[in-house]
Design a protein around this motif. Structure first.
Motif, PDB file in Angstrom:
ATOM      1  N   SER A 134       0.849  -1.197   0.000  1.00 65.04           N
ATOM      2  CA  SER A 134       0.000   0.000   0.000  1.00 65.04           C
ATOM      3  C   SER A 134       0.882   1.244   0.000  1.00 65.04           C
ATOM      4  O   SER A 134       2.105   1.168   0.189  1.00 65.04           O
ATOM      5  CB  SER A 134      -0.881  -0.006   1.244  1.00 65.04           C
ATOM      6  N   GLY A 135       0.254   2.398  -0.178  1.00 64.53           N
ATOM      7  CA  GLY A 135       1.001   3.640  -0.095  1.00 64.53           C
ATOM      8  C   GLY A 135       1.624   3.826   1.274  1.00 64.53           C
ATOM      9  O   GLY A 135       2.757   4.303   1.398  1.00 64.53           O
ATOM     10  N   TYR A 136       0.898   3.422   2.306  1.00 66.36           N
ATOM     11  CA  TYR A 136       1.414   3.481   3.673  1.00 66.36           C
ATOM     12  C   TYR A 136       2.684   2.643   3.810  1.00 66.36           C
ATOM     13  O   TYR A 136       3.700   3.094   4.348  1.00 66.36           O
ATOM     14  CB  TYR A 136       0.331   2.983   4.638  1.00 66.36           C
ATOM     15  N   GLY A 137       2.613   1.406   3.316  1.00 64.98           N
ATOM     16  CA  GLY A 137       3.755   0.507   3.433  1.00 64.98           C
ATOM     17  C   GLY A 137       4.974   1.023   2.689  1.00 64.98           C
ATOM     18  O   GLY A 137       6.097   0.963   3.203  1.00 64.98           O
ATOM     19  N   GLN A 138       4.777   1.522   1.488  1.00 62.39           N
ATOM     20  CA  GLN A 138       5.899   2.035   0.707  1.00 62.39           C
ATOM     21  C   GLN A 138       6.504   3.270   1.368  1.00 62.39           C
ATOM     22  O   GLN A 138       7.735   3.449   1.353  1.00 62.39           O
ATOM     23  CB  GLN A 138       5.464   2.343  -0.721  1.00 62.39           C
ATOM     24  N   HIS A 139       5.659   4.097   1.963  1.00 60.21           N
ATOM     25  CA  HIS A 139       6.168   5.286   2.663  1.00 60.21           C
ATOM     26  C   HIS A 139       7.019   4.868   3.862  1.00 60.21           C
ATOM     27  O   HIS A 139       8.127   5.397   4.049  1.00 60.21           O
ATOM     28  CB  HIS A 139       4.999   6.145   3.136  1.00 60.21           C
ATOM     29  N   VAL A 140       6.527   3.915   4.648  1.00 59.01           N
ATOM     30  CA  VAL A 140       7.280   3.461   5.828  1.00 59.01           C
ATOM     31  C   VAL A 140       8.595   2.815   5.401  1.00 59.01           C
ATOM     32  O   VAL A 140       9.648   3.066   5.991  1.00 59.01           O
ATOM     33  CB  VAL A 140       6.439   2.476   6.660  1.00 59.01           C
ATOM     34  N   ALA A 141       8.547   1.973   4.369  1.00 60.61           N
ATOM     35  CA  ALA A 141       9.762   1.291   3.915  1.00 60.61           C
ATOM     36  C   ALA A 141      10.807   2.288   3.438  1.00 60.61           C
ATOM     37  O   ALA A 141      12.002   2.148   3.728  1.00 60.61           O
ATOM     38  CB  ALA A 141       9.425   0.310   2.795  1.00 60.61           C
ATOM     39  N   ALA A 142      10.367   3.316   2.704  1.00 54.38           N
ATOM     40  CA  ALA A 142      11.299   4.331   2.231  1.00 54.38           C
ATOM     41  C   ALA A 142      11.890   5.124   3.393  1.00 54.38           C
ATOM     42  O   ALA A 142      13.096   5.417   3.414  1.00 54.38           O
ATOM     43  CB  ALA A 142      10.592   5.272   1.255  1.00 54.38           C
ATOM     44  N   GLU A 143      11.060   5.445   4.379  1.00 52.39           N
ATOM     45  CA  GLU A 143      11.543   6.172   5.554  1.00 52.39           C
ATOM     46  C   GLU A 143      12.547   5.335   6.341  1.00 52.39           C
ATOM     47  O   GLU A 143      13.576   5.837   6.791  1.00 52.39           O
ATOM     48  CB  GLU A 143      10.358   6.552   6.453  1.00 52.39           C
ATOM     49  N   PHE A 144      12.244   4.056   6.497  1.00 50.43           N
ATOM     50  CA  PHE A 144      13.163   3.164   7.207  1.00 50.43           C
ATOM     51  C   PHE A 144      14.471   3.017   6.435  1.00 50.43           C
ATOM     52  O   PHE A 144      15.556   3.029   7.017  1.00 50.43           O
ATOM     53  CB  PHE A 144      12.523   1.791   7.431  1.00 50.43           C
ATOM     54  N   GLY A 145      14.358   2.838   5.125  1.00 56.47           N
ATOM     55  CA  GLY A 145      15.555   2.708   4.308  1.00 56.47           C
ATOM     56  C   GLY A 145      16.434   3.937   4.406  1.00 56.47           C
ATOM     57  O   GLY A 145      17.664   3.832   4.567  1.00 56.47           O
ATOM     58  N   PHE A 146      15.815   5.113   4.346  1.00 58.24           N
ATOM     59  CA  PHE A 146      16.562   6.373   4.450  1.00 58.24           C
ATOM     60  C   PHE A 146      17.205   6.508   5.823  1.00 58.24           C
ATOM     61  O   PHE A 146      18.403   6.807   5.943  1.00 58.24           O
ATOM     62  CB  PHE A 146      15.621   7.551   4.199  1.00 58.24           C
ATOM     63  N   GLY A 147      16.419   6.284   6.874  1.00 58.78           N
ATOM     64  CA  GLY A 147      16.923   6.484   8.236  1.00 58.78           C
ATOM     65  C   GLY A 147      18.027   5.516   8.606  1.00 58.78           C
ATOM     66  O   GLY A 147      19.009   5.904   9.239  1.00 58.78           O
ATOM     67  N   LEU A 148      17.875   4.251   8.213  1.00 57.31           N
ATOM     68  CA  LEU A 148      18.910   3.265   8.508  1.00 57.31           C
ATOM     69  C   LEU A 148      20.202   3.595   7.778  1.00 57.31           C
ATOM     70  O   LEU A 148      21.293   3.577   8.364  1.00 57.31           O
ATOM     71  CB  LEU A 148      18.428   1.864   8.136  1.00 57.31           C
ATOM     72  N   ALA A 149      20.090   3.898   6.484  1.00 56.11           N
ATOM     73  CA  ALA A 149      21.281   4.232   5.705  1.00 56.11           C
ATOM     74  C   ALA A 149      21.947   5.488   6.232  1.00 56.11           C
ATOM     75  O   ALA A 149      23.180   5.582   6.294  1.00 56.11           O
ATOM     76  CB  ALA A 149      20.911   4.395   4.230  1.00 56.11           C
ATOM     77  N   ASP A 150      21.136   6.459   6.641  1.00 55.66           N
ATOM     78  CA  ASP A 150      21.671   7.711   7.176  1.00 55.66           C
ATOM     79  C   ASP A 150      22.428   7.474   8.480  1.00 55.66           C
ATOM     80  O   ASP A 150      23.349   8.217   8.820  1.00 55.66           O
ATOM     81  CB  ASP A 150      20.527   8.703   7.402  1.00 55.66           C
ATOM     82  N   ALA A 151      22.052   6.410   9.202  1.00 56.45           N
ATOM     83  CA  ALA A 151      22.727   6.058  10.453  1.00 56.45           C
ATOM     84  C   ALA A 151      23.920   5.134  10.232  1.00 56.45           C
ATOM     85  O   ALA A 151      24.536   4.665  11.185  1.00 56.45           O
ATOM     86  CB  ALA A 151      21.738   5.390  11.410  1.00 56.45           C
ATOM     87  N   GLY A 152      24.226   4.854   8.962  1.00 60.48           N
ATOM     88  CA  GLY A 152      25.365   4.003   8.655  1.00 60.48           C
ATOM     89  C   GLY A 152      25.053   2.526   8.649  1.00 60.48           C
ATOM     90  O   GLY A 152      25.964   1.693   8.671  1.00 60.48           O
ATOM     91  N   VAL A 153      23.771   2.189   8.607  1.00 59.79           N
ATOM     92  CA  VAL A 153      23.351   0.788   8.585  1.00 59.79           C
ATOM     93  C   VAL A 153      23.042   0.388   7.146  1.00 59.79           C
ATOM     94  O   VAL A 153      22.327   1.096   6.437  1.00 59.79           O
ATOM     95  CB  VAL A 153      22.101   0.571   9.463  1.00 59.79           C
ATOM     96  N   THR A 154      23.584  -0.727   6.704  1.00 63.32           N
ATOM     97  CA  THR A 154      23.317  -1.222   5.355  1.00 63.32           C
ATOM     98  C   THR A 154      21.912  -1.803   5.293  1.00 63.32           C
ATOM     99  O   THR A 154      21.514  -2.596   6.146  1.00 63.32           O
ATOM    100  CB  THR A 154      24.332  -2.309   4.961  1.00 63.32           C
ATOM    101  N   VAL A 155      21.157  -1.416   4.278  1.00 61.09           N
ATOM    102  CA  VAL A 155      19.796  -1.903   4.073  1.00 61.09           C
ATOM    103  C   VAL A 155      19.838  -3.078   3.101  1.00 61.09           C
ATOM    104  O   VAL A 155      20.272  -2.939   1.957  1.00 61.09           O
ATOM    105  CB  VAL A 155      18.882  -0.787   3.522  1.00 61.09           C
ATOM    106  N   VAL A 156      19.393  -4.242   3.553  1.00 57.25           N
ATOM    107  CA  VAL A 156      19.383  -5.455   2.739  1.00 57.25           C
ATOM    108  C   VAL A 156      17.954  -5.771   2.339  1.00 57.25           C
ATOM    109  O   VAL A 156      17.045  -5.744   3.173  1.00 57.25           O
ATOM    110  CB  VAL A 156      19.961  -6.654   3.514  1.00 57.25           C
ATOM    111  N   SER A 157      17.739  -6.052   1.055  1.00 57.10           N
ATOM    112  CA  SER A 157      16.412  -6.441   0.610  1.00 57.10           C
ATOM    113  C   SER A 157      16.541  -7.213  -0.696  1.00 57.10           C
ATOM    114  O   SER A 157      17.650  -7.546  -1.125  1.00 57.10           O
ATOM    115  CB  SER A 157      15.503  -5.209   0.446  1.00 57.10           C
ATOM    116  N   GLY A 158      15.396  -7.484  -1.337  1.00 57.27           N
ATOM    117  CA  GLY A 158      15.400  -8.368  -2.494  1.00 57.27           C
ATOM    118  C   GLY A 158      15.089  -7.744  -3.822  1.00 57.27           C
ATOM    119  O   GLY A 158      14.899  -8.463  -4.817  1.00 57.27           O
ATOM    120  N   ALA A 159      15.026  -6.401  -3.896  1.00 58.09           N
ATOM    121  CA  ALA A 159      14.838  -5.665  -5.146  1.00 58.09           C
ATOM    122  C   ALA A 159      13.486  -5.905  -5.817  1.00 58.09           C
ATOM    123  O   ALA A 159      13.304  -5.544  -6.971  1.00 58.09           O
ATOM    124  CB  ALA A 159      15.964  -5.976  -6.138  1.00 58.09           C
ATOM    125  N   ALA A 160      12.537  -6.499  -5.107  1.00 60.45           N
ATOM    126  CA  ALA A 160      11.220  -6.746  -5.688  1.00 60.45           C
ATOM    127  C   ALA A 160      10.403  -5.460  -5.715  1.00 60.45           C
ATOM    128  O   ALA A 160      10.765  -4.441  -5.122  1.00 60.45           O
ATOM    129  CB  ALA A 160      10.492  -7.813  -4.872  1.00 60.45           C
TER     130      ALA A 160
END
Length: 382
Positions: A134-160
Motif C-alpha cells: 500500500s502507499g502506507y507501506g511504501q512510505h514506511v519502507a522508504a523512511e526506514f531505508g533512508f533512516g537506517l542508511a543515514d545512520a550508517g546501517v546497510t539496508v538489505v532487501s530483495g529488489a522486488a
C-alpha cells in the motif's frame, strides 16, 4: 594451489548444483573445492552428490562466468576471500548443523558493485515486505531505508516491487549503502521495471546472488535466496505482508537463524498488514514504528544505541564488546586485525563490533584504523 584454481572450482560448483546443495557442500568441506570440482566432473562422487550434480556436471562454464561478471564490474566472492561475510553467514552453518531447512552456507556469492561485502554486512538490517504494498507501506519502507542508511546501517532487501524497492530507494536517497539479493544472475534485471534501480545500487552498495550469470529467476529460487537476506542482516523488519506473503518466509528464516525479527503494525482494516499482525500476535516479532526502535532492537552491545547517539554519556559495553573496546588505542589507530590479536576476539566478530562501538560513540575511524573516541565519556571509567 592458486587462488585462481580455487575460484574457478567454486565458480564451476556454483553452476553445477542448484543451491542449497547439502551433499555437495559436505564434499567440498571434506576434500576442498578444487578436488571436489574434479570429482564432480568425473562423476566419481557419492550417490547423494551425484543426484545433485549429474544433470549439469558437463556445464563447465567457470571461466566464461567469471569473465562475464568481471565485465559487469563484479566478481565471485568465495569463503577463502577476506571479503567473505563469515560472521553473518555462520548462522546458516549453525542452522544446517541442527538440520534446519533454512541452513547451509552458499558455496560462493556472485557480487556486483563497489562495496566490500564483509564490511557492508558488519552492521546491516533487512527490510522486506509485500510486492503489492500500500502507499502506507511504501512510505514506511522508504523512511526506514533512508533512516537506517543515514545512520550508517546497510539496508538489505530483495529488489522486488513494493516494499523491497521502496527500502532500496530510501537508502539510495540518503546516499547510504544497500544490498540487493537476487534470485537470478547478477547480470539479469529482475523485475525488469527495476532495471534503473538495479543499475544504481552497485554504485552505493552491492547486488548479490548465489546464481551464476544467465540464471533466470524461478519460484523456488526466491525461497532459497530469502535465507541469505535473513542471514546478512542483524535483524529483519517486515513492513507489510499478507497472510501468504513471501516476506513471511524470510521472517521464518530470520527467527530460525536467531536473528531479531521485527514487524511494523498497520491499519487493522488493511489486508496488506495482516501478516505483520499475525507475527506480532503470535509473539514471533517485535513491534517497531521508527528507525530508532529498529536500531535499538538490533544493537549487539547490550546498550541502547539510540540513546548513545543522543547523549555524550553512554554505558560501558560488556563481554566481547568490552574486550574489543579495551584493545583500542587512545591515540593512533589500529587495524581490525591488530585489535583482534590484542582482544583475543575472532576477526569477523571484531569487524562486526567496531561499527557498533562507533555508533555508541566509544570508537572512531581514523586514517590508521580504529581508536577510542574522545567525543563521549562512559560510566565507570576513571
Amino acid at each position: 594451489m592458486s587462488d585462481d584454481e580455487v575460484r574457478s572450482a567454486r565458480a564451476y560448483l556454483s553452476r553445477v548444483a542448484e543451491p542449497p546443495a547439502n551433499a555437495l557442500s559436505a564434499l567440498v568441506a571434506e576434500v576442498g573445492p578444487v578436488r571436489a570440482a574434479r570429482l564432480v566432473r568425473q562423476g566419481d562422487v557419492p550417490g547423494a552428490v551425484d543426484s545433485q550434480t549429474s544433470a549439469r556436471r558437463a556445464e563447465d562454464k567457470a571461466e566464461d562466468d567469471l569473465a562475464a561478471v568481471s565485465g559487469l564490474g563484479g566478481r565471485l566472492v568465495i569463503p577463502e576471500d577476506d571479503e567473505w561475510p563469515e560472521w553473518p553467514l555462520n548462522a546458516l552453518a549453525v542452522a544446517a548443523a541442527h538440520g534446519l531447512r533454512c541452513g547451509l552456507e552458499p558455496l560462493a556469492l556472485w557480487v556486483r558493485g563497489d562495496g566490500d561485502l564483509a564490511k557492508l554486512t558488519e552492521r546491516a538490517v533487512a527490510v522486506v515486505g509485500s510486492r503489492s504494498a500500500s502507499g502506507y507501506g511504501q512510505h514506511v519502507a522508504a523512511e526506514f531505508g533512508f533512516g537506517l542508511a543515514d545512520a550508517g546501517v546497510t539496508v538489505v532487501s530483495g529488489a522486488a516491487y513494493g516494499i523491497d524497492g521502496a527500502a532500496h530507494r530510501g537508502a539510495l536517497t540518503a546516499g547510504g549503502p544497500t544490498i540487493a539479493v537476487l534470485a537470478c544472475g547478477v547480470d539479469i534485471a529482475y523485475p525488469h521495471g527495476h532495471k534503473g534501480l538495479l543499475e544504481r545500487i552497485p554504485h552505493h552498495g552491492l547486488i548479490v546472488s548465489e546464481y551464476p550469470p544467465g540464471h533466470r529467476p524461478a519460484r523456488h529460487r526466491f525461497l532459497t535466496r530469502n535465507r541469505l537476506i535473513a542471514a546478512l542482516g542483524e535483524g529483519t523488519v517486515v513492513v507489510e505482508a499478507g497472510k501468504r506473503s513471501g516476506a513471511k518466509n524470510t521472517a521464518a528464516s530470520t527467527a530460525a537463524l536467531g536473528r531479531v525479527l521485527m514487524a511494523v503494525p498497520g491499519p487493522i482494516t488493511s489486508a496488506s498488514s495482516s501478516g505483520c499482525h499475525e507475527l506480532l500476535r503470535a509473539g514471533d516479532a517485535l513491534a517497531v514504528s521508527s528507525v530508532a526502535e529498529v536500531i535499538e532492537s538490533t544493537g549487539r552491545l547490550g546498550v541502547d544505541l539510540v540513546e548513545a547517539t543522543r547523549n555524550t554519556e553512554v554505558e560501558l559495553p560488556h563481554g566481547e564488546a568490552l574486550r574489543v573496546f579495551e584493545a583500542l588505542p587512545l591515540s593512533s589507530g589500529a587495524s581490525a586485525e591488530a585489535v583482534a590479536v590484542e582482544s583475543g576476539v575472532e576477526l569477523p566478530r571484531v569487524r562486526a563490533l567496531l561499527p557498533q562501538l562507533e555508533l555508541a560513540l566509544l570508537a572512531e575511524r581514523v586514517e590508521t584504523g580504529w581508536k577510542r573516541s574522545h567525543e563521549g565519556s562512559w560510566r565507570g571509567d576513571t
